[in-house]
Design an enzyme around this catalytic site. Structure first.
Site, PDB file in Angstrom:
ATOM      1  N   ARG A  27       9.019  47.792  71.268  1.00 11.35           N
ATOM      2  CA  ARG A  27       9.319  47.664  69.840  1.00 11.35           C
ATOM      3  C   ARG A  27      10.222  48.793  69.361  1.00 11.35           C
ATOM      4  O   ARG A  27      10.948  48.625  68.375  1.00 11.35           O
ATOM      5  CB  ARG A  27       8.015  47.608  69.038  1.00 11.35           C
ATOM      6  CG  ARG A  27       7.200  48.893  69.063  1.00 11.35           C
ATOM      7  CD  ARG A  27       5.769  48.684  68.596  1.00 11.35           C
ATOM      8  NE  ARG A  27       5.013  47.890  69.558  1.00 11.35           N
ATOM      9  CZ  ARG A  27       3.755  47.507  69.373  1.00 11.35           C
ATOM     10  NH1 ARG A  27       3.113  47.861  68.263  1.00 11.35           N
ATOM     11  NH2 ARG A  27       3.122  46.794  70.279  1.00 11.35           N
ATOM     12  N   LYS A  75       0.083  53.084  82.479  1.00 14.15           N
ATOM     13  CA  LYS A  75      -0.681  51.878  82.750  1.00 14.15           C
ATOM     14  C   LYS A  75      -1.517  52.070  84.017  1.00 14.15           C
ATOM     15  O   LYS A  75      -1.137  52.843  84.907  1.00 14.15           O
ATOM     16  CB  LYS A  75       0.263  50.688  82.974  1.00 14.15           C
ATOM     17  CG  LYS A  75       1.086  50.266  81.782  1.00 14.15           C
ATOM     18  CD  LYS A  75       2.019  49.132  82.182  1.00 14.15           C
ATOM     19  CE  LYS A  75       2.907  48.689  81.031  1.00 14.15           C
ATOM     20  NZ  LYS A  75       2.153  47.966  79.994  1.00 14.15           N
TER      21      LYS A  75
END
Length: 463
Positions: A315, A241
């Site tokens: 996820r 990020k």
């Protein structure tokens, strides 16, 4: 217990909070006597939403405070609105005197407004306490305040103080004294016990990954399983990020924090369910052991997963945990996760989307959430988008190749791992207040757990 709330049977002295809406202001002021009415009118008090006016006695003491509810339909007229006084009024004991949109939510708003994260700074300010209105379930308000405080405290904790080990310890500290049994699967044992995706995500960190598995209640009761994303810090992995994207990544375990808060509510209320809590606790870090884009891993379900992006790690850990939850065919699975930025783009920070195949569950949750001012919004598990997760070399990719419908496709990915449970709901929460509002200080937040608790209580109270 919240130290800002007093039971309805409190007999000590307390000062009045005169609540009033604009359409009843004239009559209300006249009922309080000419001196108060003259003072309020001279100060221009109009009972706008959230306005307040301290009224003094001739001798110099406090007579009470006028508080404006605002007009019906005012955007600021949230049921928590009267709770803002918890951070405004001077030290003392107070009571509501007048109309409230919802007495229980006003009392809860007071307790939640009074919240301060105290781990790193000494508390400041004085304590204003509220006598909970008659007819309000005092135990329920306290139970909720405790759960929300727990979730907020965990989300607000700095990541150097809350890795997978510390999160597991916090789960034990919350659940074991309440009678739950808590176990952990740690490190390479995740591979031995067929939880390869959890292991893959957490293997790049020196902070050993684990799955925390807690159970409580009578095995003969309906089975409710809560699954929470416990990514204690998310760098994005090798798909790193930018610096601005990492600033709030201590909250990436917000799903776990919210699930834990919800679990304490269920246990403290002694709901007739067999509760199970599954929290994969990992850190998504960068090292020579970190998983890579284009890696392929097996999952507990047996599906192979190609890694299209290492920043879609939540996820992955949820997939193994959901598959494990689904194996015992529980009556209800709830998973909560700070999963996608796409959910925030679609609905903002205050309105978490949820996904389910169960239309009756969706209708109940939506109605319950709105009634409790704990809003959620149903989004579609749009099956035609399932093809966007196709992989040329594995059973599925963990991301799509484009930027469309990111929250929907994340939910579709998770749906591949739940087949046996008749009622599964996924909530893509933010777990953070970017700005303060009454009852909702800025920082870590519990979202949807009040609505979920009420839904579970309604479904299984007669079991």
């Amino acid at each position: 217990m919240s130290d800002r709330l007093l039971a309805p049977d409190w007999t000590g002295p307390s000062l009045p909070i005169w609540t009033v809406a604009p359409d009843g202001l004239a009559a209300r002021l006249d009922s309080l006597g000419s001196a108060i009415a003259t003072f309020a009118r001279a100060n221009g008090f109009e009972a706008s939403a959230g306005s307040h006016l301290m009224v003094m006695e001739p001798a110099g003491g406090i007579a009470g405070v006028l508080f404006g509810l605002g007009k019906p339909g005012d955007a600021a007229r949230h049921p928590f609105l009267p709770g803002k006084l918890a951070s405004v009024l001077p030290e003392g004991d107070w009571r509501f005197d007048g109309p409230l949109d919802d007495a229980a939510l006003a009392a809860l708003g007071w307790a939640l407004e009074a919240y301060r994260f105290r781990r790193y700074r000494k508390p400041t300010g004085k304590t204003a306490r509220l006598v909970v209105p008659q007819g309000v379930d005092y135990a329920s308000v306290q139970r909720t305040a405790v759960a929300v405080t727990l979730a907020r405290d965990l989300v607000n904790t700095a990541p150097n103080d809350l890795g997978p080990v510390e999160l597991a310890a916090a789960i034990r500290a919350a659940l074991e004294p309440r009678g739950a049994t808590v176990t952990e699967i740690i490190g390479d044992d995740l591979l031995a016990q067929n939880l390869p995706l959890i292991h893959a995500v957490g293997h790049g960190s020196d902070r050993t990954p684990r799955l925390v598995d807690a159970t409580w209640g009578d095995a003969a009761h309906p089975k409710v399983t809560l699954v929470g994303k416990g990514v204690c810090f998310d760098t994005g992995g090798l798909d790193i990020k930018p610096d601005t994207g990492m600033l709030l990544m201590k909250k990436d375990m917000g799903g776990a924090a919210n699930v834990l808060g919800l679990a304490t509510m269920i246990i403290d209320a002694k709901l007739p369910v067999r509760l199970r809590v599954l929290i994969p606790a990992v850190e998504n870090a960068i090292s020579g052991r970190a998983f890579r884009p284009s890696d392929v891993f097996p999952s507990r379900k047996g599906l192979t997963v190609e890694i299209g992006n290492t920043d879609a790690e939540g996820r992955l850990v949820l997939a193994d945990a959901l598959a494990l939850a689904d194996e015992e065919k529980p009556d209800l699975i709830v998973d909560m996760a700070t999963l996608t930025g796409a959910a925030r783009v679609a609905l903002g920070p205050e309105l978490p989307p949820f996904y389910t195949r169960d239309d009756a569950l969706a209708a109940d949750l939506q109605a319950t959430a709105m009634a409790l001012a704990d809003p959620v919004w149903r989004m579609p598990l749009w099956k035609p988008y399932m093809g966007l997760l196709d992989s040329k070399i594995a059973d599925t990719n963990n991301v799509t190749s484009g930027g469309f419908a990111g929250s929907v496709t994340a939910a579709l990915f998770l749906s591949k791992f739940v087949e046996n449970c008749p009622s599964w709901v996924h909530l893509d929460i933010y777990a953070w207040n970017p700005s303060a509002k009454p009852g909702r200080p800025d920082g870590g937040e519990a979202q949807a757990i009040r609505a979920l608790y009420a839904l579970i209580e309604k479904r299984y109270a007669a079991a």
